[in-house]
Structures are given as C-alpha cells and as structure tokens.
Write a protein that holds these residues in place. Structure first.
Motif, mmCIF file in Angstrom:
data_model
loop_
_atom_site.group_PDB
_atom_site.id
_atom_site.type_symbol
_atom_site.label_atom_id
_atom_site.label_comp_id
_atom_site.label_asym_id
_atom_site.label_seq_id
_atom_site.Cartn_x
_atom_site.Cartn_y
_atom_site.Cartn_z
ATOM 1 N N THR A 222 1.326 -1.333 -0.211
ATOM 2 C CA THR A 222 0.291 -0.253 0.112
ATOM 3 C C THR A 222 0.839 0.726 -0.111
ATOM 4 N N GLN A 223 2.153 1.576 -0.026
ATOM 5 C CA GLN A 223 3.145 2.317 0.974
ATOM 6 C C GLN A 223 3.639 2.647 -0.696
ATOM 7 N N VAL A 224 4.042 1.187 -1.374
ATOM 8 C CA VAL A 224 4.490 1.764 -2.369
ATOM 9 C C VAL A 224 3.947 1.873 -3.863
ATOM 10 N N ALA A 225 1.709 1.255 -3.216
ATOM 11 C CA ALA A 225 0.947 2.146 -4.406
ATOM 12 C C ALA A 225 0.180 3.927 -3.681
ATOM 13 N N ALA A 226 0.562 4.675 -2.824
ATOM 14 C CA ALA A 226 0.873 5.635 -2.895
ATOM 15 C C ALA A 226 1.610 6.489 -3.106
ATOM 16 N N VAL A 227 3.221 5.807 -3.097
ATOM 17 C CA VAL A 227 3.828 7.013 -3.836
ATOM 18 C C VAL A 227 3.844 6.745 -5.122
ATOM 19 N N PHE A 228 3.234 6.451 -6.255
ATOM 20 C CA PHE A 228 2.825 5.838 -7.515
ATOM 21 C C PHE A 228 1.685 6.493 -7.475
ATOM 22 N N VAL A 229 0.465 6.566 -7.288
ATOM 23 C CA VAL A 229 -0.479 7.899 -7.213
ATOM 24 C C VAL A 229 -0.274 8.870 -6.447
ATOM 25 N N ASN A 230 0.723 9.199 -5.946
ATOM 26 C CA ASN A 230 0.973 10.871 -5.784
ATOM 27 C C ASN A 230 2.079 11.324 -6.489
ATOM 28 N N ARG A 231 2.610 10.643 -7.312
ATOM 29 C CA ARG A 231 4.025 11.659 -8.658
ATOM 30 C C ARG A 231 2.387 11.529 -9.537
ATOM 31 N N LEU A 232 1.299 10.203 -9.829
ATOM 32 C CA LEU A 232 0.271 10.838 -10.714
ATOM 33 C C LEU A 232 -0.409 11.777 -10.715
ATOM 34 N N ARG A 233 -0.767 12.704 -9.267
ATOM 35 C CA ARG A 233 -1.974 13.455 -8.851
ATOM 36 C C ARG A 233 -0.182 14.576 -9.561
ATOM 37 N N LYS A 234 0.188 14.388 -9.174
ATOM 38 C CA LYS A 234 1.878 15.723 -9.109
ATOM 39 C C LYS A 234 2.096 15.532 -10.940
ATOM 40 N N GLY A 235 1.438 15.289 -11.674
ATOM 41 C CA GLY A 235 2.231 14.502 -12.787
ATOM 42 C C GLY A 235 3.338 14.432 -13.027
ATOM 43 N N ALA A 286 -3.777 -8.760 -3.420
ATOM 44 C CA ALA A 286 -2.755 -7.745 -2.373
ATOM 45 C C ALA A 286 -2.793 -6.950 -3.407
ATOM 46 N N SER A 287 -1.800 -6.994 -4.938
ATOM 47 C CA SER A 287 -1.700 -6.042 -5.296
ATOM 48 C C SER A 287 -2.509 -4.991 -5.942
ATOM 49 N N LEU A 288 -3.815 -5.369 -6.431
ATOM 50 C CA LEU A 288 -4.992 -4.637 -6.607
ATOM 51 C C LEU A 288 -5.945 -4.174 -5.577
ATOM 52 N N ARG A 289 -5.822 -4.884 -4.708
ATOM 53 C CA ARG A 289 -6.441 -4.249 -3.205
ATOM 54 C C ARG A 289 -5.242 -3.164 -2.146
ATOM 55 N N ALA A 290 -4.599 -3.131 -2.480
ATOM 56 C CA ALA A 290 -2.971 -1.580 -3.046
ATOM 57 C C ALA A 290 -3.317 -1.154 -3.862
ATOM 58 N N ALA A 291 -3.060 -1.267 -5.443
ATOM 59 C CA ALA A 291 -3.528 0.007 -5.960
ATOM 60 C C ALA A 291 -4.877 0.668 -5.775
ATOM 61 N N LEU A 292 -6.353 0.114 -5.205
ATOM 62 C CA LEU A 292 -7.460 0.986 -5.324
ATOM 63 C C LEU A 292 -7.808 0.862 -3.804
ATOM 64 N N HIS A 293 -6.504 0.783 -3.116
ATOM 65 C CA HIS A 293 -6.774 1.513 -1.008
ATOM 66 C C HIS A 293 -4.945 1.794 -0.809
ATOM 67 N N PRO A 294 -4.790 2.871 -1.428
ATOM 68 C CA PRO A 294 -3.307 2.740 -1.139
ATOM 69 C C PRO A 294 -3.042 3.451 0.157
ATOM 70 N N ALA A 295 -1.947 3.336 0.562
ATOM 71 C CA ALA A 295 -1.612 3.784 2.185
ATOM 72 C C ALA A 295 -2.395 5.619 1.616
ATOM 73 N N ALA A 296 -1.926 6.364 3.049
ATOM 74 C CA ALA A 296 -2.565 7.534 3.812
ATOM 75 C C ALA A 296 -1.475 8.008 3.754
ATOM 76 N N SER A 297 0.079 8.871 3.055
ATOM 77 C CA SER A 297 0.891 9.023 2.614
ATOM 78 C C SER A 297 2.060 10.141 1.634
#
Length: 331
Positions: A222-235, A286-297
């Motif tokens: 979930t932490q790894v997913a959060a990093v990539f989600v945050n990057r997408l949000r910031k472009g 587990a990876s599907l869930r992480a991608a759709l429920h990333p950690a609050a980070s």
C-alpha cells in the motif's frame, strides 16, 4: 397350468443364472491397456457412447454386460462427464460406481503472481494434462477466441491454483482465469478509495501490476501504491524500472542499463508521463487492493533497503540520503 408354471420356473432359472453371471463378471478385474489409464467421457454422453469412449481409451469392457449391470443399479442415465483414471484391478462394478458418482481425476496448475503472459503460456504449453487448443495461435488470436476487447492478455488473468478435469482445454482454463480477474477487479473497483487518479478499472489494473513487480513484501504494497498515486496526482513521471524492463521485452538479459532508461518505448516511465498502456504482469489480489486502497502517505520516493523492504521518503533530499545509505553503503 402345469406348462405355465414350468415356463415361469425356467424363466426364473434363466434370469437367476443371468443375474448371477453378470454379478460374477461385475466383480472380476477388467483388462486395461495401461495402468494407470486415463480416459474422458464427453458431456452429453449416453451409456452406450461412454462405453465406446472407454473401449477406445483401452478398457476391455463388454458392452452388453455393463449395460445390464447399469440397469440393475438404475444407472443407465446417471453417467457423468469428466476425466477419469483407473488402475489395474478395477472391476466393472467399481468402474460403474466411479462413472455414476463423478469421481473424476483432476489436474492442477498454479499460475504465479507477477509472471507475464509469456511465462504463463510456457507453463500451459508444457502441462501434460491439458488439451493444447491454443498451440500455434498468436496472442491476438487467443484474445479473439476468448471474446475479449483488450490489446494484450497481460494483467487480465488472475493468479491462482486451478483444478481441472484432465484433458480439459487450455483455452477453457484461460477463460476461467479471465473471469476470476474480472470479478476481483470489479469488486475492488466498486469499493475503491475516494479521489484516485484512475480513469477506469483498466488504469487500476495497470497500477496493480506495477505494485506487484515493485515489491514482494505484503506490508509495503500500500505504501508503494501511495508513492505512484501521489506521483500521478502531481504529474510526475512514475520512473519505475519494471515498466522499462517490460518495454525492452525478450531481449532483456537481466541487466538494466542507462541506455535502456533513455530509450523511449510506450513502457518507459522515465521518458513518458502517466501509466503505461497495458499492465506489465499478472497482479495478485493483494496488489489489486493496494492499488485501489493506497496508504495515507505523502511519500514520493522509495528505495530498497536490501532486506526485501523499502525506505519511503517525502522529498528528493530525503530520498538521496536513503539511496546513499542503503544502495551506496554510506553512513
């Protein structure tokens, strides 16, 4: 009257002898061409058709006697389709019981999380218990046979251990894996976290495949997913090596070079912004869930510690310090 009684007596005598003969035969071992011997009864088979299929497989069974035995047991219409295995010493009675109870023999195949379709296909092609209907077909032809509207099968097959009747079609097994992934993806998509930067479930599947390849540690997903989600949000560019490796393809020799990072492909997340066009592997649940429920980070970076875990950082300075500590042996 006396003649009628004699006739009835003879009929009873013959019937008893016939029944006794069938019962004796029912307990005698059948002759098999090999032991163990595998055979398959196709769906919709009558008893007569099933007997033909068994004879063709190498079981020396007497059709008339097995038919009588089935009638005695009221099992003429109770034959179940499937794959079966019999061993030397099996009797007609045991064979009939196996067919009517549906005691099929099964094969199994484990399709591994993080593997690519190319790796999965190699395992399918080498499995001795499958009927290889996809042999010689291109990936595009397999996709067409499965009735899918996707560019590649990558990511669309759910990793699991699949049980199947021996000599089932490999295409049927792939269809099961597709249905399993679609069901899991739909379930996770419905319950996804708010405000994720995905346009569709396909985007989430692509992200899940990246998470799958970036870490094998459950607690870090979930932490790894959060990093990539945050990057997408910031472009920001995702800059993840597994996508680059996927873009290199079969020529990748295990050594990721600087020129690979600089060579533009649709999967090079150093040279192109956003998600790659397709998943890069088969993600597990587990990876599907992480991608759709990333950690609050608010982390934007991570680096491997060398023990299978990762160090997460919010700023580039923090990240460079972590790289120096864990990758370059700094203090």
């Amino acid at each position: 009257m006396r003649l009628l009684l004699k006739a009835l007596f003879l009929i009873c005598l013959v019937s008893g002898a016939l029944g006794g003969g069938v019962w004796w035969w029912a307990k005698q071992p059948l002759t098999l061409r090999a032991s163990p011997l595998d055979f398959r009864i196709v769906a919709g088979s009558s008893l007569r058709s099933a007997i033909v299929q068994m004879q063709e497989a190498g079981i020396e069974v007497r059709p008339s006697l097995l038919t009588l035995l089935a009638r005695f047991h009221r099992a003429e219409t109770g034959i179940k389709a499937g794959s079966y295995a019999v061993h030397q010493g099996v009797t007609p009675l045991q064979l009939l019981e196996k067919l009517t109870l549906g005691k099929v023999s099964q094969g199994d195949l484990t399709l591994v999380e993080g593997w690519t379709f190319r790796q999965w296909r190699a395992r399918l092609d080498s499995h001795p218990d499958l009927l290889h209907e996809t042999s010689g077909l291109s990936e595009a032809q397999i996709i067409e046979r499965l009735g899918l509207n996707v560019v590649r099968l990558e990511g669309w097959l759910f990793p699991d251990t699949y049980l199947f009747d021996k000599q089932s079609s490999d295409l049927e097994l792939l269809a099961r894996a597709v249905r399993a992934m679609q069901r899991r993806l739909d379930e996770e998509w419905v319950g996804r976290a708010d405000n994720l930067p995905y346009r569709s479930p396909h985007d989430a599947l692509v992200m899940a495949s990246i998470v799958e390849k970036e870490t094998g540690r459950e607690s870090d997903r979930t932490q790894v997913a959060a990093v990539f989600v945050n990057r997408l949000r910031k472009g920001m560019a995702l800059q993840t090596d597994p996508t680059v490796i996927y873009g290199v393809g079969e020529s990748f020799d295990g050594n990721l070079r600087k020129r690979d990072l600089q060579t533009d492909t649709p999967y090079n997340t150093y040279t192109r912004a956003g998600l790659p066009p397709t998943p890069i592997a088969m993600p597990g649940l587990a990876s599907l869930r992480a991608a759709l429920h990333p950690a609050a980070s608010d982390a934007l970076y991570f680096v491997a510690r060398g023990d299978g875990s990762s160090e997460f950082s919010r700023t580039l300075d923090e990240h460079n310090s972590a790289v120096n500590k864990f990758q370059k042996g700094g203090k």
